[in-house]
Design a protein around this motif. Structure first.
Motif, mmCIF file in Angstrom:
data_model
loop_
_atom_site.group_PDB
_atom_site.id
_atom_site.type_symbol
_atom_site.label_atom_id
_atom_site.label_comp_id
_atom_site.label_asym_id
_atom_site.label_seq_id
_atom_site.Cartn_x
_atom_site.Cartn_y
_atom_site.Cartn_z
ATOM 1 N N GLU A 1 0.836 -1.204 0.000
ATOM 2 C CA GLU A 1 0.000 0.000 0.000
ATOM 3 C C GLU A 1 0.868 1.250 0.000
ATOM 4 O OE1 GLU A 1 -3.678 2.140 2.424
ATOM 5 O OE2 GLU A 1 -2.633 0.447 3.337
ATOM 6 N N LEU A 2 1.928 1.250 0.796
ATOM 7 C CA LEU A 2 2.833 2.394 0.816
ATOM 8 C C LEU A 2 3.397 2.656 -0.575
ATOM 9 C CD1 LEU A 2 4.510 4.548 2.317
ATOM 10 C CD2 LEU A 2 6.212 2.758 2.761
ATOM 11 N N MET A 3 3.856 1.611 -1.249
ATOM 12 C CA MET A 3 4.409 1.747 -2.595
ATOM 13 C C MET A 3 3.379 2.330 -3.557
ATOM 14 S SD MET A 3 7.530 0.748 -2.533
ATOM 15 C CE MET A 3 8.691 -0.369 -1.750
ATOM 16 N N ALA A 4 2.138 1.863 -3.447
ATOM 17 C CA ALA A 4 1.084 2.351 -4.338
ATOM 18 C C ALA A 4 0.826 3.839 -4.106
ATOM 19 C CB ALA A 4 -0.201 1.553 -4.114
ATOM 20 N N ARG A 5 0.822 4.249 -2.838
ATOM 21 C CA ARG A 5 0.613 5.666 -2.535
ATOM 22 C C ARG A 5 1.754 6.511 -3.103
ATOM 23 N NH1 ARG A 5 -3.126 6.640 1.762
ATOM 24 N NH2 ARG A 5 -4.413 4.770 1.982
ATOM 25 N N ILE A 6 2.978 6.021 -2.966
ATOM 26 C CA ILE A 6 4.136 6.751 -3.480
ATOM 27 C C ILE A 6 4.063 6.869 -5.000
ATOM 28 C CG2 ILE A 6 6.643 6.611 -3.816
ATOM 29 C CD1 ILE A 6 6.808 5.425 -0.975
ATOM 30 N N ARG A 7 3.751 5.762 -5.671
ATOM 31 C CA ARG A 7 3.658 5.805 -7.131
ATOM 32 C C ARG A 7 2.600 6.799 -7.602
ATOM 33 N NH1 ARG A 7 4.306 0.147 -6.497
ATOM 34 N NH2 ARG A 7 2.057 -0.180 -6.730
#
Length: 231
Positions: free
Chosen positions: A110-116
């Motif tokens: 989820e963190l990665m998705a938010r960053i992307r």
């Protein structure tokens, strides 16, 4: 692409900071950790990060004060990370300029998705340096809005909303798209905060807000901005 992205983490929980740092480095990002608000602000000025992950529960500074200091120095996207789950806390931080709000605990995916998502939205939507329609002009490079030759002052959220619409002029942007782009994907389908900000924008740029010339409402769908004469 991610190898060129530098992420600043401001988080005093050593275990969580290590967890995020390891995951981000493994995914090809450059990571700079900071464990206090003061250290984070100093590093933000020196490393010029592409995105900041900001914890609210810092030992030396209030999270809101840290966010405001970051926002005053640059337009770097900030994702707030916090154990605070009250809607009031989220709205306060988003209104103060945070780009997203991630509630602890969370998974790395989820963190990665938010960053992307944040990084995609920092990429310019159009190479056009300015928007011009009737008597309204927006200079994206100068962050300047003029109506009838007079500069108009908007809040940060209002500016982001108006420029997002201007960069996509002629297209209908749905309520969900705008809510997600400005306040992050946590936002539910209550678009009152969007409607309030749009009403404030119209009061500032429309001669008659009830009969707008620039930002039009597509009932039940979203908003559309008059097409850019410079396009």
């Amino acid at each position: 692409m991610s190898s060129d992205v530098n992420i600043l983490i401001i988080e005093d929980d050593l275990n969580l900071c290590s967890f995020m740092t390891t995951g981000l480095i493994d995914s090809g990002y450059h990571v700079t950790p900071a464990f206090t608000g003061a250290e984070g602000l100093r590093l933000a000025a020196s490393v010029n990060p592409d995105i900041v992950l900001l914890d609210l529960g810092l030992p030396d500074m209030d999270g809101l004060d840290t966010l405001k200091s970051l926002q005053s120095r640059s337009k770097t996207p900030v994702i707030v990370i916090s154990a605070r789950t009250r809607e009031e806390d989220k709205v306060q931080m988003l209104d103060a300029g945070a780009d997203d709000y991630l509630t602890k605990p969370f998974g790395l995916a989820e963190l990665m998705a938010r960053i992307r998502t944040r990084l995609r939205q920092t990429s310019p939507a159009t190479p056009t340096p300015a928007y011009k329609a009737l008597n309204l002009e927006i200079r994206f490079d100068m962050r300047r809005i003029c109506l009838d030759g007079e500069e108009i002052h908007l809040t940060q959220v209002e500016y982001r909303l108006l420029t997002l619409l201007a960069e996509n002029s002629g297209r209908v942007l749905t309520y969900d798209f705008l809510m997600n782009a400005i306040w992050g994907p946590y936002i539910n389908d209550d678009n009152r905060i969007l409607r309030v900000n749009m009403a404030n924008i119209r009061r500032k740029i429309e001669k008659d807000p009830s009969h707008p010339q620039y930002v039009f409402t597509e009932a039940g769908i979203g908003y559309r901005m008059r097409e850019n004469e410079n396009a």
